[in-house]
Design a protein around this motif. Structure first.
Motif, PDB file in Angstrom:
ATOM      1  N   LEU A 128      40.085  43.934  50.212  1.00 53.22           N
ATOM      2  CA  LEU A 128      40.846  42.580  50.903  1.00 53.22           C
ATOM      3  C   LEU A 128      42.239  43.051  51.228  1.00 53.22           C
ATOM      4  CD1 LEU A 128      39.792  39.794  48.412  1.00 53.22           C
ATOM      5  CD2 LEU A 128      39.429  39.921  50.883  1.00 53.22           C
ATOM      6  N   GLY A 129      42.603  44.303  50.661  1.00 55.63           N
ATOM      7  CA  GLY A 129      43.972  44.776  51.090  1.00 55.63           C
ATOM      8  C   GLY A 129      45.259  44.045  50.330  1.00 55.63           C
ATOM      9  N   ILE A 130      44.939  43.789  49.037  1.00 54.81           N
ATOM     10  CA  ILE A 130      45.788  42.881  48.165  1.00 54.81           C
ATOM     11  C   ILE A 130      45.622  43.472  46.782  1.00 54.81           C
ATOM     12  CG2 ILE A 130      45.810  40.807  49.450  1.00 54.81           C
ATOM     13  CD1 ILE A 130      44.215  39.658  47.387  1.00 54.81           C
ATOM     14  N   TYR A 131      47.024  43.469  46.151  1.00 54.14           N
ATOM     15  CA  TYR A 131      46.958  44.019  44.838  1.00 54.14           C
ATOM     16  C   TYR A 131      47.161  42.636  43.898  1.00 54.14           C
ATOM     17  CZ  TYR A 131      48.804  48.383  46.804  1.00 54.14           C
ATOM     18  OH  TYR A 131      48.880  49.399  47.509  1.00 54.14           O
ATOM     19  N   GLU A 158      49.476  39.830  44.074  1.00 50.01           N
ATOM     20  CA  GLU A 158      49.329  38.912  45.431  1.00 50.01           C
ATOM     21  C   GLU A 158      48.099  38.180  44.963  1.00 50.01           C
ATOM     22  OE1 GLU A 158      50.001  37.727  49.151  1.00 50.01           O
ATOM     23  OE2 GLU A 158      51.056  38.688  47.756  1.00 50.01           O
ATOM     24  N   LEU A 159      46.998  38.580  44.202  1.00 53.65           N
ATOM     25  CA  LEU A 159      45.880  37.562  44.277  1.00 53.65           C
ATOM     26  C   LEU A 159      46.198  36.689  43.276  1.00 53.65           C
ATOM     27  CD1 LEU A 159      42.715  37.287  44.115  1.00 53.65           C
ATOM     28  CD2 LEU A 159      42.621  39.005  42.004  1.00 53.65           C
ATOM     29  N   VAL A 160      47.067  36.792  42.139  1.00 53.96           N
ATOM     30  CA  VAL A 160      47.394  35.621  41.388  1.00 53.96           C
ATOM     31  C   VAL A 160      48.400  34.818  42.194  1.00 53.96           C
ATOM     32  CG1 VAL A 160      48.789  35.136  39.625  1.00 53.96           C
ATOM     33  CG2 VAL A 160      47.278  37.102  39.239  1.00 53.96           C
ATOM     34  N   PHE A 161      49.004  35.002  42.991  1.00 57.21           N
ATOM     35  CA  PHE A 161      49.877  34.247  43.778  1.00 57.21           C
ATOM     36  C   PHE A 161      48.988  33.355  44.664  1.00 57.21           C
ATOM     37  CE2 PHE A 161      52.244  32.893  47.362  1.00 57.21           C
ATOM     38  CZ  PHE A 161      53.502  32.623  46.836  1.00 57.21           C
ATOM     39  N   ARG A 162      47.985  34.012  45.299  1.00 55.96           N
ATOM     40  CA  ARG A 162      47.142  33.203  46.277  1.00 55.96           C
ATOM     41  C   ARG A 162      46.279  32.252  45.581  1.00 55.96           C
ATOM     42  NH1 ARG A 162      45.461  37.417  51.262  1.00 55.96           N
ATOM     43  NH2 ARG A 162      47.598  38.197  51.234  1.00 55.96           N
ATOM     44  N   CYS A 217      38.717  46.272  41.497  1.00 58.27           N
ATOM     45  CA  CYS A 217      37.787  45.103  41.708  1.00 58.27           C
ATOM     46  C   CYS A 217      37.968  43.975  40.486  1.00 58.27           C
ATOM     47  CB  CYS A 217      36.145  45.159  41.749  1.00 58.27           C
ATOM     48  SG  CYS A 217      35.680  46.456  43.026  1.00 58.27           S
ATOM     49  N   SER A 218      38.190  42.832  40.818  1.00 63.51           N
ATOM     50  CA  SER A 218      38.504  41.826  39.992  1.00 63.51           C
ATOM     51  C   SER A 218      37.375  40.953  39.303  1.00 63.51           C
ATOM     52  CB  SER A 218      39.429  40.717  40.605  1.00 63.51           C
ATOM     53  OG  SER A 218      38.752  39.984  41.536  1.00 63.51           O
ATOM     54  N   TYR A 219      37.606  40.315  38.121  1.00 62.66           N
ATOM     55  CA  TYR A 219      36.445  39.732  37.614  1.00 62.66           C
ATOM     56  C   TYR A 219      37.462  38.765  36.640  1.00 62.66           C
ATOM     57  CZ  TYR A 219      35.767  42.896  33.667  1.00 62.66           C
ATOM     58  OH  TYR A 219      35.965  43.832  32.566  1.00 62.66           O
ATOM     59  N   HIS A 220      36.650  37.749  35.890  1.00 67.67           N
ATOM     60  CA  HIS A 220      37.251  36.437  35.319  1.00 67.67           C
ATOM     61  C   HIS A 220      38.018  35.738  36.572  1.00 67.67           C
ATOM     62  CE1 HIS A 220      36.890  37.772  31.189  1.00 67.67           C
ATOM     63  NE2 HIS A 220      37.106  38.815  31.537  1.00 67.67           N
ATOM     64  N   GLY A 221      38.817  34.637  36.345  1.00 67.90           N
ATOM     65  CA  GLY A 221      39.491  33.958  37.253  1.00 67.90           C
ATOM     66  C   GLY A 221      40.266  32.554  36.879  1.00 67.90           C
ATOM     67  N   LEU A 222      39.756  31.628  37.305  1.00 68.85           N
ATOM     68  CA  LEU A 222      40.592  30.205  36.808  1.00 68.85           C
ATOM     69  C   LEU A 222      39.792  29.311  36.464  1.00 68.85           C
ATOM     70  CD1 LEU A 222      39.875  27.806  39.280  1.00 68.85           C
ATOM     71  CD2 LEU A 222      40.464  29.773  40.739  1.00 68.85           C
ATOM     72  N   ALA A 223      40.594  28.130  35.678  1.00 67.58           N
ATOM     73  CA  ALA A 223      39.999  27.261  35.076  1.00 67.58           C
ATOM     74  C   ALA A 223      41.015  25.595  35.208  1.00 67.58           C
ATOM     75  CB  ALA A 223      39.880  27.257  33.566  1.00 67.58           C
ATOM     76  N   HIS A 274      43.150  31.128  51.202  1.00 71.84           N
ATOM     77  CA  HIS A 274      44.340  32.022  50.701  1.00 71.84           C
ATOM     78  C   HIS A 274      43.917  33.517  50.358  1.00 71.84           C
ATOM     79  CE1 HIS A 274      47.565  29.055  50.659  1.00 71.84           C
ATOM     80  NE2 HIS A 274      46.486  28.127  50.165  1.00 71.84           N
ATOM     81  N   LEU A 275      42.358  33.510  50.354  1.00 73.81           N
ATOM     82  CA  LEU A 275      41.737  34.869  49.972  1.00 73.81           C
ATOM     83  C   LEU A 275      41.295  35.653  51.304  1.00 73.81           C
ATOM     84  CD1 LEU A 275      40.226  34.074  46.665  1.00 73.81           C
ATOM     85  CD2 LEU A 275      42.404  35.238  46.941  1.00 73.81           C
ATOM     86  N   MET A 276      41.639  34.864  52.525  1.00 75.48           N
ATOM     87  CA  MET A 276      41.037  35.560  53.708  1.00 75.48           C
ATOM     88  C   MET A 276      39.544  35.609  53.768  1.00 75.48           C
ATOM     89  SD  MET A 276      44.281  38.087  54.371  1.00 75.48           S
ATOM     90  CE  MET A 276      43.752  38.914  52.744  1.00 75.48           C
ATOM     91  N   LEU A 277      38.893  35.050  53.053  1.00 75.27           N
ATOM     92  CA  LEU A 277      37.391  34.963  53.292  1.00 75.27           C
ATOM     93  C   LEU A 277      37.008  34.187  54.278  1.00 75.27           C
ATOM     94  CD1 LEU A 277      36.857  34.541  49.301  1.00 75.27           C
ATOM     95  CD2 LEU A 277      36.818  36.602  50.634  1.00 75.27           C
ATOM     96  N   ASP A 278      36.305  34.710  55.458  1.00 73.87           N
ATOM     97  CA  ASP A 278      36.076  34.097  56.485  1.00 73.87           C
ATOM     98  C   ASP A 278      34.590  33.263  56.313  1.00 73.87           C
ATOM     99  OD1 ASP A 278      34.426  36.334  56.880  1.00 73.87           O
ATOM    100  OD2 ASP A 278      35.474  36.956  58.615  1.00 73.87           O
ATOM    101  N   GLY A 279      33.912  33.590  55.413  1.00 77.92           N
ATOM    102  CA  GLY A 279      32.503  32.846  55.135  1.00 77.92           C
ATOM    103  C   GLY A 279      32.182  32.800  53.716  1.00 77.92           C
TER     104      GLY A 279
END
Length: 223
Positions: free
Chosen positions: A92-95, A98-102, A155-161, A210-215
């Motif tokens: 994705l080209g992010i750190y 930046e992931l947290v911010f998005r 690579c990330s895991y866990h996430g948001l609630a 925000h994560l630039m996922l086009d699909g």
């Protein structure tokens, strides 16, 4: 970038946690990113930097699980929208910052669509109710969403609630994210009657942007 969205319904926390770890360990540069949308039965989770004393009123009915994400203690339970983000950050080209911010911005934009102004707080990951008209004073500054991530091999895991229609009494048993006296609120308490499925659709749209996922190819595993 493409991502596969899996709707997992109400899923056991320990089994889901193990599955996230296994997915991340086994993935390679060709593995498609996945986003898991689910709810958990009641559980407290304690992050790597967590202090178990922040569970100040333990419950025999709610277990506590030590996990490898960042952050402190939190609660998961029915009526809380949990989204796990299994993403290749290098691709994705992010750190991670930046992931947290998005992720935070996707949550802020989602709440805005339902008429709630929300904001970040420096040094306190998560999303909080901002000052606004026609909002009861008791909920200004209350936490409505939590974030916690682990990054392994870029690579990330866990996430948001996101608290939609959650048992707020359970949050009263902990110092959320280690902050004594921090109030926690859900969208239902703020007068939002939309169901969790509708809210998850809106949140996924903002995460995609925000994560630039086009699909986002969706797979319903709840049936």
């Amino acid at each position: 970038m493409k991502a596969l969205v899996k709707h997992l319904g109400v899923a056991d926390y320990a089994k889901t946690y193990a599955a996230m770890q296994a997915f991340t360990k086994e993935r390679d540069t060709n593995t498609v990113d996945e986003i898991w949308v689910l709810e958990h039965p009641p559980v407290f989770t304690l992050g790597l930097a967590g202090d178990s004393s922040n569970l100040h009123s333990p419950s025999n009915q709610i277990p506590m699980v030590q996990v490898d994400r960042g952050g402190e203690i939190t609660y998961h339970g029915p009526g809380q929208l949990v989204v796990y983000l299994l993403l290749d950050l290098k691709r994705l080209g992010i750190y991670v910052k930046e992931l947290v911010f998005r992720i935070e911005q996707a949550l802020i934009d989602t709440l805005s669509e339902f008429g709630v102004k929300a904001e970040r707080k420096v040094g306190a990951p998560g999303i909080y109710i901002a000052e606004q008209e026609q909002m009861p004073r008791e909920w200004i500054g209350a936490k409505v969403a939590a974030l916690g991530l682990k990054v392994s091999k870029s690579c990330s895991y866990h996430g948001l609630a996101l608290n939609v229609a959650t048992d707020l009494e359970a949050f009263g048993r902990i110092h959320p994210c280690g902050y004594e006296g921090l109030k926690t609120v859900d969208m239902q308490t703020l007068g939002i009657k939309d169901n969790i499925d509708r809210i998850s659709q809106v949140l996924l749209q903002h995460l995609q942007k925000h994560l630039m996922l086009d699909g986002l190819n969706e797979l319903d595993n709840t049936r």
